[in-house]
Design a protein around this motif. Structure first.
Motif, PDB file in Angstrom:
ATOM      1  N   GLY A   9       0.813  -1.203   0.000  1.00 34.54           N
ATOM      2  CA  GLY A   9       0.000   0.000   0.000  1.00 34.54           C
ATOM      3  C   GLY A   9       0.848   1.255   0.000  1.00 34.54           C
ATOM      4  O   GLY A   9       0.536   2.227  -0.697  1.00 34.54           O
ATOM      5  N   ILE A  10       1.924   1.253   0.787  1.00 34.90           N
ATOM      6  CA  ILE A  10       2.820   2.412   0.843  1.00 34.90           C
ATOM      7  C   ILE A  10       3.488   2.638  -0.514  1.00 34.90           C
ATOM      8  O   ILE A  10       3.596   3.775  -0.985  1.00 34.90           O
ATOM      9  CB  ILE A  10       3.878   2.205   1.945  1.00 34.90           C
ATOM     10  N   ILE A  11       3.924   1.551  -1.146  1.00 33.45           N
ATOM     11  CA  ILE A  11       4.572   1.664  -2.465  1.00 33.45           C
ATOM     12  C   ILE A  11       3.587   2.254  -3.483  1.00 33.45           C
ATOM     13  O   ILE A  11       3.923   3.168  -4.247  1.00 33.45           O
ATOM     14  CB  ILE A  11       5.079   0.290  -2.954  1.00 33.45           C
ATOM     15  N   PHE A  12       2.363   1.734  -3.499  1.00 32.23           N
ATOM     16  CA  PHE A  12       1.360   2.249  -4.440  1.00 32.23           C
ATOM     17  C   PHE A  12       1.029   3.709  -4.149  1.00 32.23           C
ATOM     18  O   PHE A  12       0.833   4.511  -5.073  1.00 32.23           O
ATOM     19  CB  PHE A  12       0.097   1.395  -4.390  1.00 32.23           C
ATOM     20  N   MET A  13       0.947   4.074  -2.866  1.00 29.26           N
ATOM     21  CA  MET A  13       0.662   5.463  -2.514  1.00 29.26           C
ATOM     22  C   MET A  13       1.772   6.382  -3.011  1.00 29.26           C
ATOM     23  O   MET A  13       1.503   7.452  -3.586  1.00 29.26           O
ATOM     24  CB  MET A  13       0.499   5.603  -0.997  1.00 29.26           C
ATOM     25  N   CYS A  14       3.016   5.985  -2.816  1.00 30.71           N
ATOM     26  CA  CYS A  14       4.148   6.800  -3.284  1.00 30.71           C
ATOM     27  C   CYS A  14       4.154   6.907  -4.803  1.00 30.71           C
ATOM     28  O   CYS A  14       4.430   7.980  -5.358  1.00 30.71           O
ATOM     29  CB  CYS A  14       5.466   6.209  -2.782  1.00 30.71           C
ATOM     30  N   LEU A  15       3.833   5.796  -5.493  1.00 36.06           N
ATOM     31  CA  LEU A  15       3.750   5.844  -6.953  1.00 36.06           C
ATOM     32  C   LEU A  15       2.651   6.799  -7.407  1.00 36.06           C
ATOM     33  O   LEU A  15       2.821   7.546  -8.384  1.00 36.06           O
ATOM     34  CB  LEU A  15       3.488   4.438  -7.511  1.00 36.06           C
ATOM     35  N   ALA A  16       1.533   6.780  -6.694  1.00 29.45           N
ATOM     36  CA  ALA A  16       0.436   7.692  -7.033  1.00 29.45           C
ATOM     37  C   ALA A  16       0.863   9.135  -6.866  1.00 29.45           C
ATOM     38  O   ALA A  16       0.559   9.993  -7.707  1.00 29.45           O
ATOM     39  CB  ALA A  16      -0.783   7.391  -6.149  1.00 29.45           C
ATOM     40  N   MET A  17       1.592   9.428  -5.794  1.00 24.38           N
ATOM     41  CA  MET A  17       2.024  10.802  -5.550  1.00 24.38           C
ATOM     42  C   MET A  17       3.043  11.251  -6.597  1.00 24.38           C
ATOM     43  O   MET A  17       3.053  12.416  -6.997  1.00 24.38           O
ATOM     44  CB  MET A  17       2.604  10.934  -4.138  1.00 24.38           C
ATOM     45  N   VAL A  18       3.898  10.330  -7.052  1.00 25.40           N
ATOM     46  CA  VAL A  18       4.826  10.659  -8.144  1.00 25.40           C
ATOM     47  C   VAL A  18       4.025  11.006  -9.402  1.00 25.40           C
ATOM     48  O   VAL A  18       4.299  12.003 -10.083  1.00 25.40           O
ATOM     49  CB  VAL A  18       5.767   9.476  -8.438  1.00 25.40           C
ATOM     50  N   ALA A  19       3.016  10.183  -9.704  1.00 28.80           N
ATOM     51  CA  ALA A  19       2.212  10.410 -10.907  1.00 28.80           C
ATOM     52  C   ALA A  19       1.485  11.751 -10.841  1.00 28.80           C
ATOM     53  O   ALA A  19       1.487  12.519 -11.809  1.00 28.80           O
ATOM     54  CB  ALA A  19       1.205   9.266 -11.077  1.00 28.80           C
ATOM     55  N   PHE A  20       0.878  12.052  -9.702  1.00 23.14           N
ATOM     56  CA  PHE A  20       0.150  13.321  -9.574  1.00 23.14           C
ATOM     57  C   PHE A  20       1.090  14.522  -9.636  1.00 23.14           C
ATOM     58  O   PHE A  20       0.762  15.550 -10.239  1.00 23.14           O
ATOM     59  CB  PHE A  20      -0.646  13.346  -8.268  1.00 23.14           C
ATOM     60  N   SER A  21       2.259  14.403  -9.018  1.00 21.15           N
ATOM     61  CA  SER A  21       3.211  15.518  -9.030  1.00 21.15           C
ATOM     62  C   SER A  21       3.731  15.774 -10.440  1.00 21.15           C
ATOM     63  O   SER A  21       3.861  16.926 -10.861  1.00 21.15           O
ATOM     64  CB  SER A  21       4.379  15.223  -8.074  1.00 21.15           C
TER      65      SER A  21
END
Length: 302
Positions: A9-21
């Protein structure tokens, strides 16, 4: 098993934040070549096409009357307003500043849930909300240099997005989320089309500009898919706070691609906002409930 789920979950959350940024950065890069309406239209059109394909695959379509309800209509309106305000601001203030102000979203959702939905909020979380908005003021720096219309536009985006998330909580669970997303994307795209002429008319797009917008649209979809994957497994109280990694990505992108230099006041405001948000997540996890602010993990969709 729970530890493994939390890690994923943490990995996916960080990937999501990279994508949004990265999406925000790409949108910011084209604000000088296209007006807000054209950006919303082109990016929204590409996003809508992708969402329609996904919705058809999962048989998420329903009769139009399904979504003709006041709470869903209000959600769509708030999404469109959030898109207008955020894209407008991105072209005028540093990426890191916009991202920092948007970090107040979970606090705004908690505030709205208490005021409008009657959800219980103790004095500790009320204090955290108050301190968090002080952090926003530190980032804004009231005065001729900091309290700019663009910065206030991001604040407006926070409240539009918080209203959107609160509306989402009131929607019947039998209405597929993908169908709501398709409708929202389509309406936002049409709103963008309607704004093109009033905001200066259609501007020719270079290959680079079109590529940036297309990439932003794709990253938007990647971000929302990874958000779903992140929030479906593990403890939300453990995973949700990693949304704040978006600040690290925004600051890094701003420094290396836009030559932005965050000052001490902005960093102090960020620390106050993040600290308040983390404390809010902590208090809600102590109450044995999923965080009220768990839906406030992103900014505007389109």
């Amino acid at each position: 098993m729970q530890s493994s789920s939390n890690f994923r979950g943490i990995i996916f959350m960080c990937l999501a934040m990279v994508a949004f940024s990265c999406n925000d950065a790409l949108v910011k890069s084209v604000t000088g070549a296209m007006n807000v309406g054209q950006i919303m239209f082109v990016r929204g059109l590409l996003t809508t096409l992708m969402v329609i394909v996904i919705a058809r695959h999962f048989r998420a379509f329903r009769p139009l009357r399904t979504i003709l309800k006041p709470v869903i209509i209000l959600r769509i309106v708030m999404e469109a307003l959030a898109s207008i305000t955020y894209i407008s601001a991105l072209g005028q203030i540093p990426l890191a500043n916009a991202s920092a102000i948007m970090q107040a979203l979970p606090l705004a959702v908690t505030l709205g849930a208490a005021v409008f939905l009657g959800e219980p909020v103790g004095w500790r979380r009320w204090t955290a909300i108050f301190v968090g908005f002080i952090g926003v003021l530190i980032v804004l720096r009231p005065g001729p240099e900091g309290f700019t219309p663009a910065a206030l536009t991001v604040v407006a985006c926070v409240f539009c997005t918080a209203t959107r998330d609160l509306c989402t909580r009131r929607i019947d669970h039998d209405i597929p989320s993908l169908y709501i997303t398709v409708t929202t994307a389509l309406v936002t795209t049409l709103v963008g089309a309607a704004l093109i002429v009033p905001l200066g008319g259609w501007q020719p797009m270079s290959t680079t500009t079109l590529t940036h917008v297309a990439a932003a649209s794709l990253l938007l979809m990647v971000g929302y898919q990874t958000i779903v994957l992140a929030m479906r497994g593990g403890d939300i109280s453990v995973i949700a706070p990693f949304r704040y990694t978006s600040l690290l990505f925004a600051i890094t992108i701003g420094i290396f691609f836009f030559s932005e230099k965050p000052d001490a006041w902005m960093l102090l405001g960020v620390a106050v906002i993040v600290g308040s948000g983390l404390y809010t997540f902590y208090r809600e996890s102590r109450r044995g409930k999923n965080p009220v602010a768990r839906s406030a993990v992103t900014g505007p969709l389109e």
